[in-house]
Design an enzyme around this catalytic site. Structure first.
Site: not given
Ligand code: UDP
Length: 379
Positions: A98, A212, A243
């Site tokens: 997304d 965000r 992050h």
């Molecule tokens: N993740 C990672 N290291 C971290 C934090 C998250 O590898 O320090 C991985 C997590 O296991 C998942 C993905 O990143 O597979 C999630 O990414 P994020 O939370 O940035 O984005 P979203 O899923 O909310 O789009």
């Protein structure tokens, strides 16, 4: 026979992680010749994933700028991707999720009449402002793509209700393939702080917060609630992989320094994160991917949002929506820590997001699709 040319474009950590099984499957297939283009919408986090999985992109748009606005990011993506689409002339563009990268790449391909496949299609909160702009990106992608790879039945239902053009397939989420592979390896943590925690029998609360919509006061409320849990329960350890976003770095300053059981870490490698998830007691997160992974491992999850495009976690009973209300976060966390019945009720693993074979399933669909429509397929 000439190979089918695919182009995979991605730019952020979660897209990269969830594209890995598809990239690998395309590489293994005789039928496809795949090109990888990264936009690097998030430079550092993306590079971590590329390194972990030894992925060498053919093109790197290196698009990230400090404080980038969504509209200028979109404009730059359209401009920089178009020459690559012209040069590589793919039979199919694959995008995931997304992000602005996914939507803008699909739009650029659409303008060149290149068909688009959308991986992780059909997730909806029903609110255009939450998550912003991701809900809109996903909905607009639904109108452009001609192959929709929906992780769950519910996601497919959403797409059919919207009468999206093209074909909808239920594939599971490719993130589950990566989780399965990480946990199959029996390697130690790469992160030395996590290694030092390992011999101890402490309850670990895994916290992430970066969206965000949560920037500013809501994020501060989350971090303050987690810090007060660490104070009240010295026998637990809160682990917060931070992050890189400046908004997150600023909000975390609300936490008292030197709390011995509140650990601020750099972003973790994917395999470290998966091992930590398996090891932790419960999760507090606003991340989409972590909600799925925690559900697969039966880890109770406090979702730090007021809505989720993954209602499957709520239906399965592993997650509850806490938003960023510190009272609600504290109340739910205390219940999990103090009431074993409540904990056991939520700590139930589900494979609703996939069985770990989504990459192969998507490859099979693509293979059949191109076998049937080798000649003149149009959206
Ligand atoms: N993740 C990672 N290291 C971290 C934090 C998250 O590898 O320090 C991985 C997590 O296991 C998942 C993905 O990143 O597979 C999630 O990414 P994020 O939370 O940035 O984005 P979203 O899923 O909310 O789009």
């Amino acid at each position: 026979m000439e190979k089918v040319r695919t182009l995979c474009v991605f730019g952020t950590r979660p897209e990269a992680i969830k594209m890995v099984p598809i990239v690998r499957a395309l590489e293994r297939s005789e039928m496809f010749s795949n090109t990888i283009c990264v936009t690097a919408q998030h430079r550092e986090l993306l590079d971590g994933v590329l390194r972990s999985f030894s992925i060498l992109p053919d093109y790197d748009l290196n698009i990230m700028e400090p404080d980038q606005e969504i509209s200028s990011l979109t404009a730059r993506l359209l401009q920089t991707l178009d020459p690559i689409l012209r040069e590589t002339s793919p039979d199919l563009l694959l995008v995931q999720g997304d992000t602005t990268t996914a939507f803008a790449s699909a739009l650029a391909a659409f303008y060149r009449r290149i068909p688009v496949a959308h991986v992780e299609a059909g997730l909806r909160t029903g609110s255009l402002s939450r998550p912003y702009p991701e809900e809109a990106n996903r909905r607009l992608l639904g109108q452009i793509a001609c192959l929709h790879f929906a992780p769950t039945q519910g996601n497919a239902n959403n797409l059919r209700r919207e009468n999206v053009p093209g074909s909808v397939y239920i594939t599971g989420n490719t993130g589950m393939d990566v989780l399965r592979d990480s946990l199959a390896e029996d390697a130690p943590y790469q992160n030395s702080v996590l290694r030092s925690l390992e011999p101890q029998n402490r309850k670990i609360l895994l916290l992430t917060c970066h969206r965000r919509e949560n920037r500013g006061k809501p994020m501060e409320a989350v971090f303050a609630a987690a810090a007060s849990l660490a104070v009240r329960y010295p026998e637990i350890t809160v682990v917060l992989p931070l992050h890189r976003s400046p908004a997150v770095q600023k909000a975390v300053q609300i936490c008292p320094a030197n709390l011995p059981n509140f650990l601020l870490l750099d972003p973790l490698s994917v395999s470290d994160m998966h091992r930590l998830l398996r090891r932790c007691y419960f999760v507090m997160t606003d991340s989409g991917g972590l909600q799925e992974e925690a559900a697969a491992l039966g880890k109770p999850t406090l979702v730090l949002r007021t809505e989720t495009e993954r209602p499957e976690c709520l239906l399965a009973g592993t997650a509850c929506l806490c938003g960023t209300d510190s009272e609600k976060i504290l109340r739910t966390a205390r219940q999990l820590l103090e009431d074993p019945v409540c904990y056991r009720r939520m700590a139930v693993a589900t494979n609703i997001f996939g069985d770990g074979h989504s990459g192969e399933r998507i490859l099979r669909i693509l293979t059949e699709y191109f076998q049937k429509t080798r000649e003149g397929f149009e959206c």
